[in-house]
Design a protein around this motif. Structure first.
Motif, PDB file in Angstrom:
ATOM      1  N   ARG A  34     -71.067 -48.814 -15.032  1.00 56.78           N
ATOM      2  CA  ARG A  34     -70.662 -49.741 -13.981  1.00 56.78           C
ATOM      3  C   ARG A  34     -69.138 -49.887 -13.949  1.00 56.78           C
ATOM      4  O   ARG A  34     -68.523 -49.971 -12.889  1.00 56.78           O
ATOM      5  N   ALA A  35     -68.529 -49.908 -15.154  1.00 58.68           N
ATOM      6  CA  ALA A  35     -67.072 -50.023 -15.220  1.00 58.68           C
ATOM      7  C   ALA A  35     -66.399 -48.790 -14.621  1.00 58.68           C
ATOM      8  O   ALA A  35     -65.309 -48.887 -14.052  1.00 58.68           O
ATOM      9  N   ALA A  36     -67.041 -47.624 -14.759  1.00 59.45           N
ATOM     10  CA  ALA A  36     -66.461 -46.402 -14.187  1.00 59.45           C
ATOM     11  C   ALA A  36     -66.372 -46.499 -12.669  1.00 59.45           C
ATOM     12  O   ALA A  36     -65.442 -45.978 -12.054  1.00 59.45           O
ATOM     13  N   ILE A  37     -67.351 -47.201 -12.049  1.00 55.11           N
ATOM     14  CA  ILE A  37     -67.331 -47.354 -10.590  1.00 55.11           C
ATOM     15  C   ILE A  37     -66.146 -48.202 -10.161  1.00 55.11           C
ATOM     16  O   ILE A  37     -65.387 -47.851  -9.255  1.00 55.11           O
ATOM     17  N   THR A  38     -65.972 -49.357 -10.841  1.00 57.68           N
ATOM     18  CA  THR A  38     -64.857 -50.234 -10.475  1.00 57.68           C
ATOM     19  C   THR A  38     -63.514 -49.627 -10.860  1.00 57.68           C
ATOM     20  O   THR A  38     -62.503 -49.894 -10.214  1.00 57.68           O
ATOM     21  N   ALA A  39     -63.513 -48.798 -11.922  1.00 60.16           N
ATOM     22  CA  ALA A  39     -62.256 -48.160 -12.325  1.00 60.16           C
ATOM     23  C   ALA A  39     -61.742 -47.223 -11.238  1.00 60.16           C
ATOM     24  O   ALA A  39     -60.539 -47.113 -11.010  1.00 60.16           O
ATOM     25  N   VAL A  40     -62.679 -46.568 -10.547  1.00 57.16           N
ATOM     26  CA  VAL A  40     -62.277 -45.681  -9.463  1.00 57.16           C
ATOM     27  C   VAL A  40     -61.609 -46.481  -8.343  1.00 57.16           C
ATOM     28  O   VAL A  40     -60.562 -46.106  -7.811  1.00 57.16           O
ATOM     29  N   ALA A  41     -62.234 -47.635  -7.997  1.00 53.53           N
ATOM     30  CA  ALA A  41     -61.657 -48.472  -6.947  1.00 53.53           C
ATOM     31  C   ALA A  41     -60.274 -48.990  -7.352  1.00 53.53           C
ATOM     32  O   ALA A  41     -59.344 -49.024  -6.542  1.00 53.53           O
ATOM     33  N   GLU A  42     -60.130 -49.385  -8.620  1.00 58.19           N
ATOM     34  CA  GLU A  42     -58.826 -49.859  -9.084  1.00 58.19           C
ATOM     35  C   GLU A  42     -57.799 -48.739  -9.079  1.00 58.19           C
ATOM     36  O   GLU A  42     -56.643 -48.940  -8.702  1.00 58.19           O
ATOM     37  N   GLU A  43     -58.219 -47.540  -9.489  1.00 56.96           N
ATOM     38  CA  GLU A  43     -57.308 -46.395  -9.517  1.00 56.96           C
ATOM     39  C   GLU A  43     -56.819 -46.058  -8.115  1.00 56.96           C
ATOM     40  O   GLU A  43     -55.679 -45.654  -7.912  1.00 56.96           O
ATOM     41  N   GLU A  44     -57.706 -46.247  -7.114  1.00 58.01           N
ATOM     42  CA  GLU A  44     -57.353 -45.941  -5.741  1.00 58.01           C
ATOM     43  C   GLU A  44     -56.786 -47.157  -5.011  1.00 58.01           C
ATOM     44  O   GLU A  44     -56.580 -47.130  -3.803  1.00 58.01           O
TER      45      GLU A  44
END
Length: 474
Positions: A34-44
């Motif tokens: 789940r953290a990987a999903i939000t990490a993508v949004a934060e990275e972008e």
């Protein structure tokens, strides 16, 4: 409580502990996904999730709640068995005390509690006491006897010439592994890609085509009343941005995921996502347009290039070339540039420059500098670090540094970033247990789609390069 009942209770206790540990690991794995999903949004730099990301996020959140309920039930059952074992130990304390008294009366001299070959284990007894599995009180009694042995031995100690060298006592000093501080591999980010005009990738297509006017209409002064009016037909074409894929995977033994004291799948996914960002940034900068790559900025036909050739480059010379690059965007695109992108080593070269009196040419803007070629902002590697010619300067370690005849030159881009279109999907993560099931192997995989074009207005980009941008000396 009989010895058979004690052993059955201990076995059940161990099974419950094992099941709880596995459930806790499963929960950590789900939270990592789940953290990987939000990490993508934060990275972008997104404050929203794409529909497929949101659906997966909600599904994983529901799974976490179910695992939390399972952990709560297991904790209650473990607590019940622990209380039962403690009560049994209390009941047998009297009998154990009688046995200890009898032993003291009948035994004049006995060996040490934990001697080699007597079948007793200090670590095993310690574990049983700490896990409340010492149902008959024997482990606790032996630990207490051992404490008395140590106290008595202190009066007449024996010494050995031992060191921390393995084989001479060193194996008793184990290495300390700080698993909670696992060191990730350092990777460059996506600083250049982040300044582009980023949009969600439309679904259901493998190519994005954008209509573009090739030549336009025209007007002219009417020579006289009722004279002919200028008429020039426009022509058009299109800009094509094919959808490409970036993907990566890692095969991992199930034993590593089950028995590692850290969430190793989280470490793998975090590294895959970090490398995904690096590779996307490289595609935006220098994708070749072949072999499944996008056509990056440097490969786009029609961008403006300026050569800076000098065997003894100076900040003053390069500053003038940058001014030329800025005016090229104004002159050819008829709109202002918005950012300057360079490699961190080139920005460091500017920071190291000084005038004839030894004063730096790039200083913090808080000092109200005079005659400075640039101002220093954040001390960073992949974001806005200062200003030059009124434009923010962004440093990106993925900018090439192996160009030119000496293969050690870098380049500087002066860009109107809003003209660069980057379409991205969310990063998908997958866990595939069936691929290597015959070997107890799990495949961890990430992938995502992108389309990019700098071809709408190639004159929005000016690349400054040449021998004057060879590797600087400090």
């Amino acid at each position: 409580m009989s010895s058979t009942s004690n052993s059955q209770t201990a076995a059940m206790f161990q099974r419950l502990i094992g099941k709880r540990e596995q459930t806790a690991r499963d929960r950590e794995n789900v939270i990592a996904r789940r953290a990987a999903i939000t990490a993508v949004a934060e990275e972008e730099a997104r404050d929203y999730l794409h529909p497929e990301e949101d659906a997966e996020f909600r599904e994983l959140t529901g799974y976490v709640k179910r695992l939390d309920e399972d952990l709560k039930r297991l904790d209650q059952r473990i607590a019940e068995l622990s209380d039962e074992a403690e009560r049994s130990a209390t009941i047998s304390d009297g009998a154990a005390a009688v046995q200890r008294a009898r032993t003291r009366v009948e035994t004049v001299r006995e060996g040490r509690t934990y001697e080699q070959g007597n079948g007793r284990s200090y670590l095993q007894d310690m574990m049983r006491v700490q896990l409340n599995m010492d149902v008959d009180g024997g482990s606790r009694e032996r630990l207490q006897r051992h404490a008395r042995d140590v106290a008595e031995a202190a009066a007449s100690p024996e010494y050995r010439d031992l060191t921390r060298t393995d084989g001479a006592g060193g194996f008793a000093v184990p290495p300390l592994w700080l698993m909670s501080q696992y060191v990730d591999l350092a990777r460059a980010g996506r600083a250049y890609a982040n300044v582009c005009n980023t949009q969600p990738l439309p679904a259901g297509t493998d190519s994005i085509n954008i209509p573009k006017m090739s030549t336009g209409t025209a007007t002219a002064v009417q020579t006289a009343d009722n004279g002919a009016v200028q008429e020039t037909d426009l022509t058009d074409t299109s800009v094509t941005a094919p959808v490409r894929t970036i993907a990566g995977q890692q095969d991992v033994a199930i034993q590593l995921l089950d028995q590692s004291p850290v969430s190793f799948d989280q470490i793998v996914f975090r590294d895959l996502v970090a490398d995904f960002a690096t590779k996307l940034d490289v595609q935006v900068i220098a994708g070749t347009g072949t072999s499944g790559q996008v056509t990056g900025i440097r490969s786009t036909a029609g961008i403006t290039t300026i050569a800076y050739t000098s065997a003894t480059p100076t900040v003053a010379q390069l500053y003038s070339k940058l001014a030329d690059a800025v005016q090229r965007v104004h002159t050819l695109r008829f709109m202002p540039p918005t950012v300057i992108v360079m490699h961190p080593r080139r920005w460091a070269w500017f920071l190291a420059a000084s005038d004839s009196a030894g004063r730096p040419l790039v200083v913090p803007d808080a000092g109200n500098p005079q005659n400075a070629v640039a101002t220093l902002g954040a001390v960073a590697a992949e974001q806005v670090v200062g200003q030059m010619h009124g434009l923010p300067v962004v440093t990106d370690p993925s900018m090439p540094t192996t160009l030119g005849a000496g293969t050690n030159e870098d380049v500087i881009h002066i860009v109107r970033a809003s003209d660069l279109l980057l379409f991205e999907s969310g990063i998908r993560s997958r866990v595939l247990p069936d691929v290597g099931s015959g070997n107890l192997t799990v495949r961890l995989q990430v992938y995502g789609y992108l389309a990019f074009t700098a071809g709408r207005y190639p004159t929005s980009v000016v690349e400054l390069g040449g021998s004057g941008l060879a590797a600087p000396s400090f």
